[in-house]
Scaffold this active site. Structure first.
Site, PDB file in Angstrom:
ATOM      1  N   CYS A 111      69.457 -25.627  -3.088  1.00 52.52           N
ATOM      2  CA  CYS A 111      69.968 -26.995  -3.452  1.00 52.52           C
ATOM      3  C   CYS A 111      70.295 -26.822  -4.881  1.00 52.52           C
ATOM      4  O   CYS A 111      70.407 -25.837  -5.649  1.00 52.52           O
ATOM      5  CB  CYS A 111      68.668 -27.881  -3.635  1.00 52.52           C
ATOM      6  SG  CYS A 111      67.770 -28.232  -2.075  1.00 52.52           S
TER       7      CYS A 111
ATOM      8  N   ARG B 104      76.359 -22.326  -3.601  1.00 50.10           N
ATOM      9  CA  ARG B 104      74.970 -21.872  -3.514  1.00 50.10           C
ATOM     10  C   ARG B 104      74.539 -22.214  -1.860  1.00 50.10           C
ATOM     11  O   ARG B 104      73.637 -21.791  -1.599  1.00 50.10           O
ATOM     12  CB  ARG B 104      73.902 -22.688  -4.443  1.00 50.10           C
ATOM     13  CG  ARG B 104      74.278 -22.450  -5.759  1.00 50.10           C
ATOM     14  CD  ARG B 104      73.903 -23.747  -6.692  1.00 50.10           C
ATOM     15  NE  ARG B 104      72.312 -24.092  -6.454  1.00 50.10           N
ATOM     16  CZ  ARG B 104      71.510 -23.450  -7.225  1.00 50.10           C
ATOM     17  NH1 ARG B 104      72.029 -22.804  -8.586  1.00 50.10           N
ATOM     18  NH2 ARG B 104      70.131 -23.705  -7.513  1.00 50.10           N
TER      19      ARG B 104
ATOM     20  N   TRP C  60      69.954 -27.916   0.541  1.00 51.28           N
ATOM     21  CA  TRP C  60      70.072 -26.963   1.368  1.00 51.28           C
ATOM     22  C   TRP C  60      68.558 -27.200   2.075  1.00 51.28           C
ATOM     23  O   TRP C  60      67.479 -26.976   1.695  1.00 51.28           O
ATOM     24  CB  TRP C  60      70.029 -25.631   0.721  1.00 51.28           C
ATOM     25  CG  TRP C  60      69.476 -24.342   1.704  1.00 51.28           C
ATOM     26  CD1 TRP C  60      67.942 -23.912   1.702  1.00 51.28           C
ATOM     27  CD2 TRP C  60      70.148 -23.332   2.373  1.00 51.28           C
ATOM     28  NE1 TRP C  60      67.971 -22.760   2.451  1.00 51.28           N
ATOM     29  CE2 TRP C  60      69.349 -22.393   2.802  1.00 51.28           C
ATOM     30  CE3 TRP C  60      71.729 -23.717   2.679  1.00 51.28           C
ATOM     31  CZ2 TRP C  60      69.810 -21.377   3.474  1.00 51.28           C
ATOM     32  CZ3 TRP C  60      71.961 -22.312   3.377  1.00 51.28           C
ATOM     33  CH2 TRP C  60      70.961 -21.373   4.034  1.00 51.28           C
TER      34      TRP C  60
ATOM     35  N   ASN D  19      64.976 -29.815  -6.387  1.00 45.68           N
ATOM     36  CA  ASN D  19      65.289 -28.730  -5.872  1.00 45.68           C
ATOM     37  C   ASN D  19      63.612 -28.078  -5.775  1.00 45.68           C
ATOM     38  O   ASN D  19      62.900 -28.249  -6.677  1.00 45.68           O
ATOM     39  CB  ASN D  19      65.842 -27.740  -6.671  1.00 45.68           C
ATOM     40  CG  ASN D  19      67.437 -27.958  -6.627  1.00 45.68           C
ATOM     41  OD1 ASN D  19      67.623 -28.934  -6.221  1.00 45.68           O
ATOM     42  ND2 ASN D  19      68.141 -27.205  -7.627  1.00 45.68           N
ATOM     43  N   GLY D  20      63.150 -27.246  -4.750  1.00 49.36           N
ATOM     44  CA  GLY D  20      62.240 -26.544  -4.541  1.00 49.36           C
ATOM     45  C   GLY D  20      61.342 -26.962  -3.594  1.00 49.36           C
ATOM     46  O   GLY D  20      61.817 -27.887  -2.479  1.00 49.36           O
TER      47      GLY D  20
ATOM     48  N   GLU E 150      68.079   0.962   7.574  1.00 55.33           N
ATOM     49  CA  GLU E 150      68.456  -0.317   6.814  1.00 55.33           C
ATOM     50  C   GLU E 150      69.274   0.477   5.512  1.00 55.33           C
ATOM     51  O   GLU E 150      70.151  -0.144   5.059  1.00 55.33           O
ATOM     52  CB  GLU E 150      67.430  -1.039   6.280  1.00 55.33           C
ATOM     53  CG  GLU E 150      67.576  -2.281   5.289  1.00 55.33           C
ATOM     54  CD  GLU E 150      68.484  -3.378   5.734  1.00 55.33           C
ATOM     55  OE1 GLU E 150      69.373  -3.292   6.813  1.00 55.33           O
ATOM     56  OE2 GLU E 150      69.047  -4.029   4.927  1.00 55.33           O
TER      57      GLU E 150
ATOM     58  N   LYS F 270      73.250  -0.180   4.747  1.00 58.31           N
ATOM     59  CA  LYS F 270      73.657  -0.554   3.375  1.00 58.31           C
ATOM     60  C   LYS F 270      74.786   0.134   3.032  1.00 58.31           C
ATOM     61  O   LYS F 270      75.659  -0.421   2.522  1.00 58.31           O
ATOM     62  CB  LYS F 270      72.523  -1.060   2.415  1.00 58.31           C
ATOM     63  CG  LYS F 270      71.617  -1.942   2.732  1.00 58.31           C
ATOM     64  CD  LYS F 270      72.178  -3.612   2.453  1.00 58.31           C
ATOM     65  CE  LYS F 270      72.566  -4.150   3.785  1.00 58.31           C
ATOM     66  NZ  LYS F 270      71.735  -4.763   4.745  1.00 58.31           N
TER      67      LYS F 270
ATOM     68  N   GLU G  41      78.296  -0.168   5.221  1.00 59.29           N
ATOM     69  CA  GLU G  41      78.853  -1.398   5.320  1.00 59.29           C
ATOM     70  C   GLU G  41      79.488  -1.908   3.957  1.00 59.29           C
ATOM     71  O   GLU G  41      80.512  -2.352   3.928  1.00 59.29           O
ATOM     72  CB  GLU G  41      78.037  -2.441   5.679  1.00 59.29           C
ATOM     73  CG  GLU G  41      77.024  -3.084   4.750  1.00 59.29           C
ATOM     74  CD  GLU G  41      76.254  -4.170   5.476  1.00 59.29           C
ATOM     75  OE1 GLU G  41      77.015  -5.165   6.192  1.00 59.29           O
ATOM     76  OE2 GLU G  41      75.208  -4.590   5.235  1.00 59.29           O
TER      77      GLU G  41
ATOM     78  N   HIS H  74      65.759  18.206  16.302  1.00 63.04           N
ATOM     79  CA  HIS H  74      66.559  17.751  17.860  1.00 63.04           C
ATOM     80  C   HIS H  74      67.784  17.647  17.565  1.00 63.04           C
ATOM     81  O   HIS H  74      68.407  16.927  18.531  1.00 63.04           O
ATOM     82  CB  HIS H  74      65.567  16.791  18.543  1.00 63.04           C
ATOM     83  CG  HIS H  74      64.371  16.745  18.507  1.00 63.04           C
ATOM     84  ND1 HIS H  74      63.691  17.887  19.552  1.00 63.04           N
ATOM     85  CD2 HIS H  74      63.034  16.486  17.812  1.00 63.04           C
ATOM     86  CE1 HIS H  74      62.281  18.025  19.178  1.00 63.04           C
ATOM     87  NE2 HIS H  74      62.048  16.952  18.522  1.00 63.04           N
TER      88      HIS H  74
ATOM     89  N   LYS I  32      80.236 -12.602   7.358  1.00 65.77           N
ATOM     90  CA  LYS I  32      78.645 -12.867   7.090  1.00 65.77           C
ATOM     91  C   LYS I  32      78.106 -13.401   8.359  1.00 65.77           C
ATOM     92  O   LYS I  32      76.838 -13.300   8.610  1.00 65.77           O
ATOM     93  CB  LYS I  32      78.603 -13.919   5.919  1.00 65.77           C
ATOM     94  CG  LYS I  32      77.100 -14.510   5.404  1.00 65.77           C
ATOM     95  CD  LYS I  32      76.574 -13.201   5.055  1.00 65.77           C
ATOM     96  CE  LYS I  32      75.130 -13.510   4.430  1.00 65.77           C
ATOM     97  NZ  LYS I  32      74.269 -12.089   4.323  1.00 65.77           N
TER      98      LYS I  32
HETATM   99  O1  M6R Z   1      72.602 -13.817  10.702  1.00 60.92           O
HETATM  100  P1  M6R Z   1      72.016 -12.680  11.519  1.00 60.92           P
HETATM  101  O2  M6R Z   1      70.605 -12.215  10.805  1.00 60.92           O
HETATM  102  O3  M6R Z   1      71.802 -12.868  12.882  1.00 60.92           O
HETATM  103  O4  M6R Z   1      73.014 -11.483  11.308  1.00 60.92           O
HETATM  104  C1  M6R Z   1      72.608 -10.169  11.792  1.00 60.92           C
HETATM  105  C2  M6R Z   1      73.709  -9.157  11.427  1.00 60.92           C
HETATM  106  O5  M6R Z   1      74.897  -9.436  11.784  1.00 60.92           O
HETATM  107  C3  M6R Z   1      73.410  -9.043   9.890  1.00 60.92           C
HETATM  108  O6  M6R Z   1      72.153  -8.538   9.470  1.00 60.92           O
HETATM  109  C4  M6R Z   1      74.275  -7.698   9.483  1.00 60.92           C
HETATM  110  O7  M6R Z   1      73.916  -6.375   9.879  1.00 60.92           O
HETATM  111  C5  M6R Z   1      74.254  -7.468   8.008  1.00 60.92           C
HETATM  112  N1  M6R Z   1      75.771  -7.671   7.524  1.00 60.92           N
HETATM  113  C6  M6R Z   1      73.807  -6.377   7.424  1.00 60.92           C
HETATM  114  O8  M6R Z   1      73.828  -6.313   6.002  1.00 60.92           O
END
Ligand code: M6R
Length: 576
Positions: A2, A27, A70, A96-97, A449, A453, A456, A472, A571
């Protein structure tokens, strides 16, 4: 998250508040509203949707408060948008909060005849202030605070008073100092167009602004000394709160995410004997950690499925199963399709979602919201941590145990303090074209993960494997040109991963180990070591993800990549 803005001065407040809200849009929010005061009357305009919707009209007055919401408690709607007023429309509040004890306060106020106009936790504040008011607005606010539990920042306007009161306890609030005008705001972006002189309130402080000045008190009403600081940021820097990228800001917000997540309690409507987790990307990796947690703590079998695969399978569901969809956005097309598939087969569905009222949140039988706040960087960071936290809570809830970890947020802060060391490592390794990531047990999803990171945001090729799989196949990739990030924290399989590192070293590979403090042994077989604080084995994933995020971030930054908006990615993946 928020956003708040308050203004009191000599100009028309409405356009100024509107512009402030527009600067807070970054935000993330789902509704917005403004309250102004003129001729001893409060005027309110609030709507679900964009701030732009508020431009169709204006309200009179040279003082007012505004808010972008939010959703956390109560779905996005006009009635749940802030500001809120008391029954006589004399007081107005933006908040907010989270007010943790709002249900109890609401019940108490209802018994006294108070009628509520929203489903939010925030509305209790305005009714309590109205009850406590005896001619001194600040005192009414300070008396109200004594009843509130939670983390919050809020601002209060009264119809016939030339003042605005703002308080801070756990959520940020700043005072902007102008000439014959003053401001309150949740971050400086909202006021930077009007003034660069600001006071950052500390927790447990209460500010009273008038046209002429500012007065700051403790929650006990004692005067507080304050420093006026000059902000040198431009608007974009202010929105990132001085961080170079949203991703870095969001990495640093993780201790707060832990604290916010631990404030929520969890309860489930359904019983089940097996859980099927469906998710994509980072949320899928959170699901893999969730499997480890739920099977270890609650002894309930869990399978984790990539949603894009699962949706085209012919799954053999059986009664007593529950499908758990994990998603930050709540809009991911494949995860949504997996939920719909389960529903068609009459299987119960649960969502672990960050964006309130998103499509998946609305379609599942029950939703648990994660408390990450809006995540702007395309690379998911704090949403992952919020997902893990909620999965811990779920695992403990299913086991019938209390989940009250001590010092977790501080341990995350300690890991964040390694930033400079990790930046130096990024400088040393950024020119490599390929990386391997390895880990075992709960550290394997972390390896996945970490590699995601790096891929991407820095466009470097990275592969993650369970350390035991090296022999393997992937061991053939090991050479001086392919460094390995090895998650080798002290857990039940530590010695096994240690041996895998030795195998890599024996083949001339470089190793960056993520290890537990005081592990001197690992230094002798690694090229570089990032030491994390000692924690219980169960909590390792929460700490270990941070150096992986920072390493990827700094490499991408050194390579001058578009960190917050990596090429080819969105996103929210709303199409297949
Ligand atoms: O909004 P979601 O959590 O469903 O999104 C899933 C993936 O698209 C998301 O985690 C994507 O892999 C990210 N860009 C990773 O950093």
């Amino acid at each position: 998250m928020c956003g708040i803005i308050g203004y009191l001065g000599h100009k028309e407040a409405y356009p100024l508040l509107l512009a402030g809200l527009q600067q807070l849009e970054y935000r993330g929010y789902d509704s917005a509203g403004i309250c102004t005061s003129s001729d001893n009357t409060l005027h309110v305009h609030k709507l679900q949707g964009r701030v732009q919707n508020l431009t169709a009209m204006s309200l009179p007055g040279t003082r007012g408060i505004g808010h972008t919401r939010w959703s956390t408690h109560g779905r996005p709607s006009d009635r749940n948008a802030h500001p809120f007023a008391d029954g006589k429309n004399q007081f107005s509040v933006v908040h907010n909060g989270i007010i943790e004890n709002y249900l109890e306060l609401k019940e108490e106020l209802r018994k006294e005849g108070v009628q509520f106009s929203s489903d939010t936790d925030s509305e209790v504040i305005v009714h309590l202030i109205a009850q406590n008011y005896q001619g001194d607005l600040r005192q009414a606010v300070l008396d109200t605070i004594k009843r509130l539990q939670g983390a919050y920042a809020f601002c209060v306007l009264k119809n016939d008073r030339e003042e605005i009161i703002g308080v801070r306890n756990g959520s940020p609030l700043v005072v902007g100092i102008g000439v014959q005008e003053n401001f309150l705001a949740s971050d400086v972006s909202a006021v930077i167009e009007h003034t660069r002189n600001v006071i950052y309130l500390n927790d447990f402080e209460c500010a009273r602004i008038t046209r002429e000045g500012v007065d700051i008190r403790t929650f006990q009403g004692e005067p507080c000394p304050f420093n006026v600081k000059e902000v040198n940021w431009n608007l974009e820097q202010a929105q990132k709160q001085g961080y170079k990228h949203f991703m870095l800001k969001e990495i640093y917000e993780q201790p707060q995410v832990v604290e916010d997540s631990l404030r929520q309690s969890l309860s489930l409507k359904t019983k089940f004997s097996r859980l099927i987790i469906v998710a994509c990307g980072t949320a899928f990796y959170a699901g893999l950690v969730g499997k480890y947690l739920i099977e270890t703590v609650a002894k309930i079998p869990v399978t984790v499925e990539i949603a894009s695969e699962f949706r085209y399978k012919e799954p053999l569901f059986s009664a007593q199963e529950l499908v758990l969809a994990i998603s930050q956005s709540g809009e991911t097309a494949d995860t949504l399709a997996a939920v719909r598939l389960a529903k068609q087969q009459g299987i119960g569905t649960l969502g672990l979602i960050n964006v309130v009222d998103s499509t998946i949140a609305r379609e599942v039988d029950q939703v648990i919201y994660t408390r990450a706040g809006p995540e702007i960087g395309v690379a998911s960071t704090k949403a992952f941590t919020a997902q893990l936290l909620t999965l811990y809570q779920l695992a403990f809830y299913l086991a019938g145990k209390d989940f009250k970890p001590l010092h977790l947020a501080d341990q995350l802060r300690a890991v964040l303090s390694l930033n400079d060391q990790i930046k130096d490592l990024a400088q040393k390794y950024f020119h490599y074209q390929n990386f391997l990531y390895i880990g075992r047990n709960s550290q394997y999803p972390l390896a996945l993960e970490g590699a995601l990171k790096l891929k991407e945001i820095s466009y470097i090729h990275a592969e993650a494997y369970p350390a035991g799989e090296l022999k393997h196949g992937p061991l053939a990739l090991v050479s001086e040109e392919t460094p390995t990030v090895a998650l080798c924290l002290q857990d039940s399989v530590y010695q096994k991963t240690f041996s895998n590192i030795q195998e890599i070293k024996a083949r001339g590979g470089k190793v960056i180990a993520i290890a537990t403090e005081e592990d001197e042994k690992i230094r002798s077989i690694s090229d570089d070591v990032i030491y994390l604080p000692k924690v219980e084995e169960l909590f390792l994933p929460l700490l270990a993800v941070i150096p992986l995020q920072l390493f990827a971030y700094h490499i991408a930054d050194i390579k001058e990549c578009d960190v917050d908006k990596p090429r080819n990615l969105a996103k929210s993946v709303t199409v297949e």
